[in-house]
Write a protein that holds these residues in place. Structure first.
Motif, PDB file in Angstrom:
ATOM      1  N   LYS A   1       9.172  -9.854  27.602  1.00  0.00           N
ATOM      2  CA  LYS A   1       8.175  -8.877  27.152  1.00  0.00           C
ATOM      3  C   LYS A   1       6.766  -9.448  27.155  1.00  0.00           C
ATOM      4  N   PHE A   2       6.666 -10.779  27.062  1.00  0.00           N
ATOM      5  CA  PHE A   2       5.367 -11.436  27.031  1.00  0.00           C
ATOM      6  C   PHE A   2       5.337 -12.469  28.157  1.00  0.00           C
ATOM      7  N   VAL A   3       4.526 -12.201  29.169  1.00  0.00           N
ATOM      8  CA  VAL A   3       4.545 -12.993  30.404  1.00  0.00           C
ATOM      9  C   VAL A   3       3.183 -13.643  30.627  1.00  0.00           C
ATOM     10  N   THR A   4       3.209 -14.948  30.891  1.00  0.00           N
ATOM     11  CA  THR A   4       2.000 -15.693  31.235  1.00  0.00           C
ATOM     12  C   THR A   4       2.199 -16.343  32.596  1.00  0.00           C
ATOM     13  N   LEU A   5       1.276 -16.071  33.527  1.00  0.00           N
ATOM     14  CA  LEU A   5       1.340 -16.627  34.876  1.00  0.00           C
ATOM     15  C   LEU A   5       0.026 -17.334  35.181  1.00  0.00           C
ATOM     16  N   THR A   6       0.114 -18.526  35.756  1.00  0.00           N
ATOM     17  CA  THR A   6      -1.104 -19.215  36.161  1.00  0.00           C
ATOM     18  C   THR A   6      -1.635 -18.592  37.448  1.00  0.00           C
TER      19      THR A   6
ATOM     20  N   LYS B   1       5.252  -6.106  27.733  1.00  0.00           N
ATOM     21  CA  LYS B   1       4.251  -5.554  26.821  1.00  0.00           C
ATOM     22  C   LYS B   1       2.896  -6.241  26.971  1.00  0.00           C
ATOM     23  N   ARG B   2       2.926  -7.521  27.399  1.00  0.00           N
ATOM     24  CA  ARG B   2       1.669  -8.248  27.578  1.00  0.00           C
ATOM     25  C   ARG B   2       1.758  -9.131  28.814  1.00  0.00           C
ATOM     26  N   LEU B   3       0.740  -9.048  29.647  1.00  0.00           N
ATOM     27  CA  LEU B   3       0.649  -9.875  30.855  1.00  0.00           C
ATOM     28  C   LEU B   3      -0.628 -10.697  30.761  1.00  0.00           C
ATOM     29  N   LYS B   4      -0.470 -11.995  30.817  1.00  0.00           N
ATOM     30  CA  LYS B   4      -1.623 -12.891  30.688  1.00  0.00           C
ATOM     31  C   LYS B   4      -1.734 -13.787  31.909  1.00  0.00           C
ATOM     32  N   PHE B   5      -2.952 -13.853  32.475  1.00  0.00           N
ATOM     33  CA  PHE B   5      -3.240 -14.770  33.574  1.00  0.00           C
ATOM     34  C   PHE B   5      -4.048 -15.937  33.017  1.00  0.00           C
ATOM     35  N   THR B   6      -3.734 -17.135  33.471  1.00  0.00           N
ATOM     36  CA  THR B   6      -4.421 -18.300  32.937  1.00  0.00           C
ATOM     37  C   THR B   6      -4.646 -19.335  34.025  1.00  0.00           C
TER      38      THR B   6
ATOM     39  N   VAL C   1      -7.262 -11.842  40.888  1.00  0.00           N
ATOM     40  CA  VAL C   1      -5.889 -11.376  41.050  1.00  0.00           C
ATOM     41  C   VAL C   1      -5.901 -10.214  42.041  1.00  0.00           C
ATOM     42  N   PRO C   2      -5.352 -10.401  43.231  1.00  0.00           N
ATOM     43  CA  PRO C   2      -5.355  -9.326  44.235  1.00  0.00           C
ATOM     44  C   PRO C   2      -4.655  -8.074  43.722  1.00  0.00           C
ATOM     45  N   LEU C   3      -5.110  -6.927  44.198  1.00  0.00           N
ATOM     46  CA  LEU C   3      -4.549  -5.650  43.757  1.00  0.00           C
ATOM     47  C   LEU C   3      -3.061  -5.550  44.091  1.00  0.00           C
ATOM     48  N   THR C   4      -2.666  -6.098  45.241  1.00  0.00           N
ATOM     49  CA  THR C   4      -1.251  -6.041  45.634  1.00  0.00           C
ATOM     50  C   THR C   4      -0.372  -6.781  44.617  1.00  0.00           C
ATOM     51  N   VAL C   5      -0.878  -7.903  44.106  1.00  0.00           N
ATOM     52  CA  VAL C   5      -0.124  -8.667  43.113  1.00  0.00           C
ATOM     53  C   VAL C   5      -0.079  -7.921  41.787  1.00  0.00           C
ATOM     54  N   MET C   6      -1.220  -7.348  41.390  1.00  0.00           N
ATOM     55  CA  MET C   6      -1.271  -6.609  40.131  1.00  0.00           C
ATOM     56  C   MET C   6      -0.327  -5.411  40.166  1.00  0.00           C
ATOM     57  N   ASN C   7      -0.333  -4.692  41.280  1.00  0.00           N
ATOM     58  CA  ASN C   7       0.569  -3.547  41.403  1.00  0.00           C
ATOM     59  C   ASN C   7       2.025  -3.980  41.339  1.00  0.00           C
ATOM     60  N   TYR C   8       2.334  -5.071  42.003  1.00  0.00           N
ATOM     61  CA  TYR C   8       3.708  -5.579  42.006  1.00  0.00           C
ATOM     62  C   TYR C   8       4.176  -5.926  40.594  1.00  0.00           C
ATOM     63  N   LEU C   9       3.322  -6.548  39.814  1.00  0.00           N
ATOM     64  CA  LEU C   9       3.715  -7.011  38.481  1.00  0.00           C
ATOM     65  C   LEU C   9       3.824  -5.893  37.460  1.00  0.00           C
ATOM     66  N   THR C  10       3.100  -4.794  37.685  1.00  0.00           N
ATOM     67  CA  THR C  10       3.016  -3.765  36.638  1.00  0.00           C
ATOM     68  C   THR C  10       3.667  -2.431  36.998  1.00  0.00           C
TER      69      THR C  10
ATOM     70  N   ASP D   1       1.484   2.372  29.621  1.00  0.00           N
ATOM     71  CA  ASP D   1       0.349   2.999  28.930  1.00  0.00           C
ATOM     72  C   ASP D   1      -0.228   2.109  27.830  1.00  0.00           C
ATOM     73  N   SER D   2       0.581   1.236  27.270  1.00  0.00           N
ATOM     74  CA  SER D   2       0.125   0.416  26.145  1.00  0.00           C
ATOM     75  C   SER D   2       0.125  -1.079  26.435  1.00  0.00           C
ATOM     76  N   MET D   3       0.494  -1.464  27.653  1.00  0.00           N
ATOM     77  CA  MET D   3       0.566  -2.876  28.004  1.00  0.00           C
ATOM     78  C   MET D   3      -0.819  -3.532  27.968  1.00  0.00           C
ATOM     79  N   VAL D   4      -0.864  -4.760  27.440  1.00  0.00           N
ATOM     80  CA  VAL D   4      -2.108  -5.528  27.363  1.00  0.00           C
ATOM     81  C   VAL D   4      -2.147  -6.521  28.522  1.00  0.00           C
ATOM     82  N   VAL D   5      -3.252  -6.550  29.257  1.00  0.00           N
ATOM     83  CA  VAL D   5      -3.452  -7.495  30.356  1.00  0.00           C
ATOM     84  C   VAL D   5      -4.638  -8.379  30.016  1.00  0.00           C
ATOM     85  N   GLU D   6      -4.430  -9.712  30.029  1.00  0.00           N
ATOM     86  CA  GLU D   6      -5.478 -10.663  29.705  1.00  0.00           C
ATOM     87  C   GLU D   6      -5.823 -11.491  30.929  1.00  0.00           C
ATOM     88  N   PHE D   7      -7.129 -11.607  31.200  1.00  0.00           N
ATOM     89  CA  PHE D   7      -7.621 -12.406  32.317  1.00  0.00           C
ATOM     90  C   PHE D   7      -8.336 -13.646  31.782  1.00  0.00           C
ATOM     91  N   PRO D   8      -8.396 -14.735  32.571  1.00  0.00           N
ATOM     92  CA  PRO D   8      -9.142 -15.920  32.142  1.00  0.00           C
ATOM     93  C   PRO D   8     -10.614 -15.585  31.951  1.00  0.00           C
TER      94      PRO D   8
END
Length: 366
Positions: free
Chosen positions: A293-298, A323-328, A340-349, A356-363
């Motif tokens: 539910k809580f994913v962090t990807l470099t 529920k939460r996607l974090k890039f670091t 983060v390329p759009l193709t990757v963002m679409n794939y992950l989400t 509708d309520s997922m939180v996305v965090e960028f560096p």
């Protein structure tokens, strides 16, 4: 008159120190390295033996060598200091209150100089016999190897195990059975099915960790022969390395948190053929972590995914319950891509039930 006043003030200060509860004094001493903790015994009568009851022990070769004036840039000085380091640790433990239990035991001799495997084994044995709960071992023994004492596998108190592997350092039995450990950190181990390689980790190493909740694999070498990972209570999984795990089946029904760092820049002995397989292997691996539910990807991991946009378009999202996607960014190593390329963002989400309520965090800076 001034001298008399000074003596009265000193006496008052000593009385205040001696009136401190033992728990507070132990907390103060735990912030010091073992050598400094022993030296505090001259400050107060109450402190004389408190160092010998400390529950948290951290023997770090680098720290003690630096504080002793050793220039770590010169290897011969490291080798000369190592016997002093081992002698200090041995004497410290031999004079310690034998009735006092150990909560944390950390031993780091580092790769700066080879230590003796028997010394390391004795340290492990001492920690286990005194009810250690967290064991952190980072010891380089040159050409000799460390074998765990029999009592290690019978420990009922050990909960956290951190091991760093150097070539020919730690011998792990094929049946690695530690049912009470809930947190496992492995650095630079090999997972394969080569019976001739005595330094490898079992190909299915986690099924005997009945209570495993948190797993970290750092710079580990994984054979494609690893068929499954069974850890039904695991809630946190952390992996970083050059090549993704390739495992057809992972039974992780309670998984909550995932951290993944797949290095985009390969070094020898990895080949171009391996690099071509990296996106596919990574996609397969992420799908096995789908309960998270809580994913962090470099951003290095994102760079690997971006190598094959067509693959991402054809693949379902790996995290339908996210529920939460974090890039670091990684704190060290090669520079990564900054977006983060759009193709990757679409794939992950795509298809995420919490879209509708997922939180996305960028560096910061993106």
């Amino acid at each position: 008159m001034k001298s008399k006043i000074w003596h009265q003030k000193t006496s008052t200060e000593e009385d205040r120190i001696s009136k401190l509860p033992d728990a507070i004094i132990q907390h103060i001493l735990s912030s010091l390295d073992p050598k400094q903790a022993v030296q505090t015994s001259v400050l107060s009568k109450q402190w004389t033996k408190l160092w010998s009851t400390l529950p948290d022990l951290n023997f770090n070769f680098r720290h003690l060598a630096t504080k002793s004036g050793v220039d770590l840039a010169w290897s011969h000085e490291n080798e000369e200091f190592m016997p002093r380091f081992m002698r200090f640790v041995t004497q410290f433990l031999s004079h310690r209150d034998d009735t006092s239990t150990i909560a944390k035991f950390q031993l780091s001799s580092s790769h700066m100089a080879a230590t003796d495997s028997t010394f390391v084994e004795n340290c492990i044995d001492y920690a286990i016999k005194h009810g250690v709960q967290l064991l952190d071992l980072d010891a380089y023994c040159g050409r000799t190897s460390v074998r765990f004492p029999d009592g290690f596998f019978a420990s009922k108190t050990l909960r956290v195990l951190r091991l760093r592997q150097y070539t020919s350092t730690i011998l792990v039995p094929k049946q690695f059975y530690l049912p009470n450990v809930n947190t496992l950190y492995l650095d630079s181990f090999k997972f394969n099915d080569d019976d001739g390689d005595i330094y490898s980790f079992p190909k299915e190493p986690f099924s005997k960790f009945d209570n495993l909740e948190e797993l970290t694999l750092h710079r580990c070498e994984v054979s494609e022969k690893m068929e499954q990972i069974l850890a039904p209570r695991l809630i946190s999984f952390r992996y970083d390395g050059y090549v993704s795990l390739v495992c057809p089946k992972m039974d992780l029904p309670c998984l909550e948190e995932v951290y993944f760092d797949n290095y985009a820049n390969l070094e020898a002995p990895y080949t171009d053929d391996i690099k071509k397989k990296m996106p596919l292997n990574l996609v397969k691996m992420l799908q096995q972590l789908g309960n998270a539910k809580f994913v962090t990807l470099t951003l290095h991991t994102i760079e690997v995914l971006a190598m094959d946009p067509q693959l991402l378009e054809q693949s379902p999202s790996p995290f339908p319950y996210m529920k939460r996607l974090k890039f670091t960014r990684r704190r060290y190593g090669f520079l990564s891509m900054e977006t983060v390329p759009l193709t990757v963002m679409n794939y992950l989400t795509k298809g995420c039930s919490y879209g509708d309520s997922m939180v996305v965090e960028f560096p910061e800076g993106n």
